[in-house]
Design an enzyme around this catalytic site. Structure first.
Site, mmCIF file in Angstrom:
data_model
loop_
_atom_site.group_PDB
_atom_site.id
_atom_site.type_symbol
_atom_site.label_atom_id
_atom_site.label_comp_id
_atom_site.label_asym_id
_atom_site.label_seq_id
_atom_site.Cartn_x
_atom_site.Cartn_y
_atom_site.Cartn_z
ATOM 1 N N GLY A 1 0.745 -1.313 0.016
ATOM 2 C CA GLY A 1 -0.022 -0.049 0.024
ATOM 3 C C GLY A 1 0.685 1.058 0.117
ATOM 4 O O GLY A 1 2.219 1.319 -0.446
ATOM 5 N N GLY B 1 5.822 4.159 -8.529
ATOM 6 C CA GLY B 1 6.673 3.108 -8.678
ATOM 7 C C GLY B 1 5.757 1.822 -8.904
ATOM 8 O O GLY B 1 5.736 1.135 -9.499
ATOM 9 N N HIS B 2 4.845 1.796 -7.825
ATOM 10 C CA HIS B 2 3.839 0.704 -7.849
ATOM 11 C C HIS B 2 2.858 0.928 -9.080
ATOM 12 O O HIS B 2 2.481 0.063 -9.723
ATOM 13 C CB HIS B 2 2.820 0.920 -6.643
ATOM 14 C CG HIS B 2 3.662 0.852 -5.322
ATOM 15 N ND1 HIS B 2 3.538 1.549 -4.530
ATOM 16 C CD2 HIS B 2 4.015 -0.200 -4.692
ATOM 17 C CE1 HIS B 2 4.179 1.225 -3.190
ATOM 18 N NE2 HIS B 2 4.323 0.003 -3.491
ATOM 19 N N GLY C 1 9.544 -4.262 -8.944
ATOM 20 C CA GLY C 1 10.212 -2.977 -9.001
ATOM 21 C C GLY C 1 11.830 -3.266 -8.861
ATOM 22 O O GLY C 1 12.078 -4.080 -7.704
ATOM 23 N N ASP D 1 14.046 -2.773 -5.189
ATOM 24 C CA ASP D 1 14.345 -3.715 -4.315
ATOM 25 C C ASP D 1 14.806 -4.912 -5.185
ATOM 26 O O ASP D 1 14.284 -5.696 -5.294
ATOM 27 C CB ASP D 1 13.090 -4.248 -3.597
ATOM 28 C CG ASP D 1 12.348 -3.047 -2.775
ATOM 29 O OD1 ASP D 1 12.944 -2.516 -1.922
ATOM 30 O OD2 ASP D 1 11.222 -2.534 -3.374
ATOM 31 N N GLN E 1 15.070 -8.166 -3.484
ATOM 32 C CA GLN E 1 13.852 -8.941 -3.318
ATOM 33 C C GLN E 1 13.450 -9.490 -4.784
ATOM 34 O O GLN E 1 13.074 -10.605 -4.700
ATOM 35 C CB GLN E 1 12.839 -7.881 -3.177
ATOM 36 C CG GLN E 1 11.454 -8.550 -3.010
ATOM 37 C CD GLN E 1 10.445 -7.425 -2.539
ATOM 38 O OE1 GLN E 1 10.327 -7.555 -1.257
ATOM 39 N NE2 GLN E 1 9.522 -6.777 -3.230
ATOM 40 N N SER F 1 9.896 5.750 -3.147
ATOM 41 C CA SER F 1 9.590 4.793 -2.164
ATOM 42 C C SER F 1 8.808 5.395 -0.995
ATOM 43 O O SER F 1 8.669 6.515 -0.963
ATOM 44 C CB SER F 1 10.983 4.461 -1.404
ATOM 45 O OG SER F 1 10.884 3.937 -0.269
ATOM 46 N N SER F 2 7.906 4.402 -0.510
ATOM 47 C CA SER F 2 6.986 4.662 0.451
ATOM 48 C C SER F 2 7.615 5.409 1.669
ATOM 49 O O SER F 2 6.980 6.227 2.260
ATOM 50 C CB SER F 2 6.030 3.453 0.868
ATOM 51 O OG SER F 2 5.492 2.985 -0.143
HETATM 52 O O1 PAF Z 1 8.029 -5.043 -1.987
HETATM 53 C C1 PAF Z 1 6.872 -5.023 -1.166
HETATM 54 O O2 PAF Z 1 6.018 -4.015 -0.934
HETATM 55 C C2 PAF Z 1 6.742 -6.158 -0.114
HETATM 56 O O3 PAF Z 1 7.919 -6.827 0.033
HETATM 57 C C3 PAF Z 1 6.073 -7.452 -0.875
HETATM 58 C C4 PAF Z 1 6.508 -7.815 -2.192
HETATM 59 C C5 PAF Z 1 4.507 -6.680 -1.073
HETATM 60 C C6 PAF Z 1 5.647 -8.585 0.126
HETATM 61 O O4 PAF Z 1 5.104 -8.146 1.137
#
Ligand code: PAF
Length: 287
Positions: free
Chosen positions: A28, A33-34, A144, A147, A150, A182-183
């Site tokens: 959220g 970016g999202h 994205g 990260d 990730q 970034s948030s």
């Molecule tokens: O990148 C994020 O916002 C979080 O790590 C994700 C991938 C939603 C997992 O909770």
């Protein structure tokens, strides 16, 4: 757009959904970016599902789980306007139960870089994504490159657990001055915000050093000095040049490895990360 709160309702929707499904998992506080991930999913799939779940299992005890921005109504409006099919926003008890026993982890990748400072972080990411991937059963999932670790963790997890999901990476979206969106940028004061550009500036500086030095320790030494002199308030956690596939540090640069520069640093106590791919000149360019 349907707002779905329970696993059962999501399963029912998924059972009936036709065509290809794109999935954008988020926590959220949606930003550009999202939204770039969502737009890309909308362009490649018949339906797009976005999840919003601030996953408690990926935050350490002293991290910002309780402070993490939560703005479901604003996020919901943004996604509705873009044409998302489903927003899955489960309460915590839909995702975890106090007597849960399953824990997942990666042996090597989740202990490097961010993982070595945020113990258990990637284990929590892998656990929640496994649950979400099972529930949403998407054809494609979007992440994205901001990260970057990730992304590699998710790619490895999907490969090793045989998820039939294509992972799509999208480039980092930046503010006009280069700061990665970034948030957590919202925690910064105007002064901190001005300092935060240090991360991207340092990465760019590293790129300018690449044609001069093949040995990465030389580049990193100079880059640390640059950062320290220009942005004394920024506290580096790590600065590294790694192979973009294994994320292992590279001792020297060559065109055969794909090098990436990674940085994590604190600005006003806020932990920020960034990375860029490095362009390496041919061997003969080094004297
Ligand atoms: O990148 C994020 O916002 C979080 O790590 C994700 C991938 C939603 C997992 O909770």
């Amino acid at each position: 757009m349907e707002l779905i709160r329970t696993r059962e309702a999501l399963r029912q929707w998924r059972g009936k959904a036709q065509g290809s499904i794109g999935f954008v998992p988020t926590m959220g506080a949606l930003h550009e970016g999202h939204l770039s991930l969502v737009r890309h999913s909308l362009s490649q799939n018949d339906r797009t599902v976005v999840s919003i779940f601030v996953n408690p299992r990926q935050f350490g005890a002293n991290e910002d789980y309780y402070r993490y921005p939560r703005m479901l109504d604003t996020d919901r409006r943004l996604l509705e306007n873009l044409g998302v099919s489903v927003l899955f926003a489960p309460p915590e008890e839909e995702m975890y139960s106090p007597d849960d026993e399953v824990w997942m982890s990666l042996t090597r990748l989740s202990r490097l870089w961010c993982g070595s400072y945020r113990l258990g972080h990637f284990d929590g990411v892998v656990l929640v994504l496994t649950k979400l991937f099972h529930l949403v059963a998407p054809h494609r999932a979007y992440f994205g490159e901001k990260d970057f670790q990730q992304v590699r963790v998710v790619e490895k997890m999907v490969e090793e657990l045989f998820f039939p999901i294509q992972i799509i990476r999208m480039p980092t979206v930046r503010e006009p001055d280069g700061l990665a969106i970034s948030s957590r940028n919202s925690y910064l004061s105007p002064r901190g915000r001005a300092q935060a550009v240090a991360l991207y500036k340092t990465l760019q500086y590293i790129q300018t050093l690449v044609p001069k030095f093949r040995l990465t320790h030389k580049i990193l030494e100079e880059a640390r000095q640059y950062l320290h002199e220009r942005f004394p308030e920024v506290k580096v956690e790590y600065l590294a040049i790694v192979d973009e596939y294994s994320l292992e540090p590279l001792e020297h640069l060559s065109q055969s490895a794909k090098p990436r520069a990674l940085i994590a640093a604190y600005v006003e106590g806020v932990r920020l990360i960034d990375n860029i791919p490095l362009e390496v000149p041919p061997e003969e360019a080094y004297t």
